[in-house]
Motif scaffolding. Sequence first.
Motif, mmCIF file in Angstrom:
data_model
loop_
_atom_site.group_PDB
_atom_site.id
_atom_site.type_symbol
_atom_site.label_atom_id
_atom_site.label_comp_id
_atom_site.label_asym_id
_atom_site.label_seq_id
_atom_site.Cartn_x
_atom_site.Cartn_y
_atom_site.Cartn_z
ATOM 1 N N ALA A 163 0.825 -1.212 0.000
ATOM 2 C CA ALA A 163 0.000 0.000 0.000
ATOM 3 C C ALA A 163 0.859 1.262 0.000
ATOM 4 N N GLU A 164 0.388 2.267 -0.765
ATOM 5 C CA GLU A 164 1.086 3.560 -0.771
ATOM 6 C C GLU A 164 0.728 4.295 0.531
ATOM 7 N N SER A 165 1.722 4.968 1.142
ATOM 8 C CA SER A 165 1.409 5.695 2.379
ATOM 9 C C SER A 165 0.612 6.956 2.026
ATOM 10 N N GLY A 166 -0.412 7.225 2.818
ATOM 11 C CA GLY A 166 -1.258 8.392 2.585
ATOM 12 C C GLY A 166 -2.158 8.278 1.376
ATOM 13 N N ALA A 167 -2.385 7.029 0.907
ATOM 14 C CA ALA A 167 -3.244 6.818 -0.258
ATOM 15 C C ALA A 167 -4.701 7.162 0.046
ATOM 16 N N LEU A 168 -5.038 7.104 1.326
ATOM 17 C CA LEU A 168 -6.428 7.365 1.739
ATOM 18 C C LEU A 168 -6.473 8.416 2.839
ATOM 19 N N ASP A 169 -7.536 9.193 2.812
ATOM 20 C CA ASP A 169 -7.842 10.128 3.889
ATOM 21 C C ASP A 169 -8.043 9.321 5.180
ATOM 22 N N GLU A 170 -7.689 9.917 6.330
ATOM 23 C CA GLU A 170 -7.753 9.195 7.610
ATOM 24 C C GLU A 170 -9.144 8.621 7.895
ATOM 25 N N ARG A 171 -10.172 9.429 7.648
ATOM 26 C CA ARG A 171 -11.548 8.970 7.922
ATOM 27 C C ARG A 171 -11.987 7.910 6.922
ATOM 28 N N MET A 172 -11.510 8.042 5.697
ATOM 29 C CA MET A 172 -11.832 7.017 4.680
ATOM 30 C C MET A 172 -11.180 5.686 5.057
ATOM 31 N N PHE A 173 -9.948 5.761 5.562
ATOM 32 C CA PHE A 173 -9.243 4.545 5.978
ATOM 33 C C PHE A 173 -9.983 3.883 7.145
ATOM 34 N N PHE A 174 -10.437 4.696 8.104
ATOM 35 C CA PHE A 174 -11.192 4.163 9.236
ATOM 36 C C PHE A 174 -12.490 3.513 8.748
ATOM 37 N N GLY A 175 -13.143 4.150 7.785
ATOM 38 C CA GLY A 175 -14.370 3.598 7.190
ATOM 39 C C GLY A 175 -14.111 2.251 6.536
ATOM 40 N N LEU A 176 -12.968 2.160 5.859
ATOM 41 C CA LEU A 176 -12.595 0.900 5.200
ATOM 42 C C LEU A 176 -12.372 -0.212 6.231
ATOM 43 N N ILE A 177 -11.679 0.132 7.322
ATOM 44 C CA ILE A 177 -11.423 -0.860 8.382
ATOM 45 C C ILE A 177 -12.744 -1.309 9.013
ATOM 46 N N ALA A 178 -13.645 -0.344 9.281
ATOM 47 C CA ALA A 178 -14.954 -0.666 9.880
ATOM 48 C C ALA A 178 -15.735 -1.610 8.971
ATOM 49 N N SER A 179 -15.717 -1.322 7.685
ATOM 50 C CA SER A 179 -16.427 -2.161 6.720
ATOM 51 C C SER A 179 -15.789 -3.550 6.632
ATOM 52 N N PHE A 180 -14.459 -3.578 6.685
ATOM 53 C CA PHE A 180 -13.750 -4.858 6.624
ATOM 54 C C PHE A 180 -14.090 -5.737 7.843
ATOM 55 N N ILE A 181 -14.124 -5.124 9.024
ATOM 56 C CA ILE A 181 -14.464 -5.880 10.249
ATOM 57 C C ILE A 181 -15.890 -6.441 10.137
ATOM 58 N N ALA A 182 -16.826 -5.591 9.694
ATOM 59 C CA ALA A 182 -18.228 -6.010 9.574
ATOM 60 C C ALA A 182 -18.377 -7.176 8.593
ATOM 61 N N LEU A 183 -17.752 -7.045 7.425
ATOM 62 C CA LEU A 183 -17.872 -8.111 6.420
ATOM 63 C C LEU A 183 -17.114 -9.368 6.854
ATOM 64 N N SER A 184 -16.054 -9.192 7.652
ATOM 65 C CA SER A 184 -15.313 -10.361 8.159
ATOM 66 C C SER A 184 -16.183 -11.176 9.108
ATOM 67 N N PHE A 185 -16.955 -10.479 9.958
ATOM 68 C CA PHE A 185 -17.868 -11.190 10.864
ATOM 69 C C PHE A 185 -18.908 -11.975 10.058
ATOM 70 N N MET A 186 -19.395 -11.341 8.979
ATOM 71 C CA MET A 186 -20.381 -12.022 8.140
ATOM 72 C C MET A 186 -19.737 -13.243 7.455
ATOM 73 N N PHE A 187 -18.507 -13.050 7.017
ATOM 74 C CA PHE A 187 -17.746 -14.132 6.381
ATOM 75 C C PHE A 187 -17.609 -15.319 7.359
ATOM 76 N N ILE A 188 -17.208 -15.027 8.609
ATOM 77 C CA ILE A 188 -17.027 -16.089 9.616
ATOM 78 C C ILE A 188 -18.370 -16.773 9.913
ATOM 79 N N TYR A 189 -19.428 -15.963 9.970
ATOM 80 C CA TYR A 189 -20.765 -16.512 10.219
ATOM 81 C C TYR A 189 -21.155 -17.511 9.117
ATOM 82 N N PHE A 190 -20.917 -17.129 7.866
ATOM 83 C CA PHE A 190 -21.245 -18.017 6.740
ATOM 84 C C PHE A 190 -20.370 -19.276 6.752
ATOM 85 N N VAL A 191 -19.064 -19.102 7.017
ATOM 86 C CA VAL A 191 -18.158 -20.261 7.001
ATOM 87 C C VAL A 191 -18.545 -21.244 8.123
ATOM 88 N N SER A 192 -18.844 -20.721 9.317
ATOM 89 C CA SER A 192 -19.196 -21.617 10.426
ATOM 90 C C SER A 192 -20.485 -22.377 10.126
#
Lengths: 229, 44
Positions: free
Chosen positions: A180-209
Amino acid sequence: MAKNISTFEIFWVFSSITLIASLGILFIWVPTDANLGISQKIFYLHVPSAILGMISIAIVAFLSILYLLNTEKKKWDDLAYSFSEVGMVFLTIALISGSLWSKPAWGVWWTWEPKLTLTLVLWFIYVAYLMMRSYMSGSGNEAKFGSVVALIGAIDAPLIYYATELWRSAHPGAVVGPNAESGALDERMFFGLIASFIALSFMFIYFVSNRYFLRSTETRMNFIVRKLN
Amino acid sequence: MEFLVAAYLIAWVIFFGYSFILSRKIKDLKNDIKELEIRIREDS
């Protein structure tokens, strides 16, 4: 009468809460991109889905190797199958959302540039894996042949990640991970991406289980039926 | 805006669709287990 709460229900509750929270964060708190406008918010669905789809094939390959090392341990194969099916679901979403973002951003629904083409190849590898498992079901060799397909898919995943470095590409470079390039994303956009990744990861684990529970029960059932016959 | 709505809508349809397919398969499997229990009881 008190009802026992299963692991599935815990994952379901976690994924629901985090999904609602992440949607709130994305559409209320995270700023809209000045150049791409509101359609840029597809990014928060597209990138986590693609990452989960790529990670999934690496997990399938790893579990397949474990199974090949000890074919008595059917649980590795059942887990590999579960990850492959859910991985395909997430990669499908990544491809569709990518196409829907490509139209307003690039003016076309699809272009045969390296990253997109390799992602489509991975999607076909998932399809090949699942179809082969289905057609060869009961032959006793489906897990072994499936493992070979999964290993080919695992080679494709890092190629997708590094495609923008390896070839001239219209697709933007990586925004997360070692490349990843440093500073490729605005700080709030990066936080939004992490939040979305965590949410979809939980859904992923739910489906796999859920899928693993189903697959392992089917395996045990088939074993009992064979013994009875 | 329409592309954003379409992307999230399709994703949710896929998630709910897959969830529905899984729950239906689990229901079918539970029925198979019940049938198997009956068969074993009858055999013994």
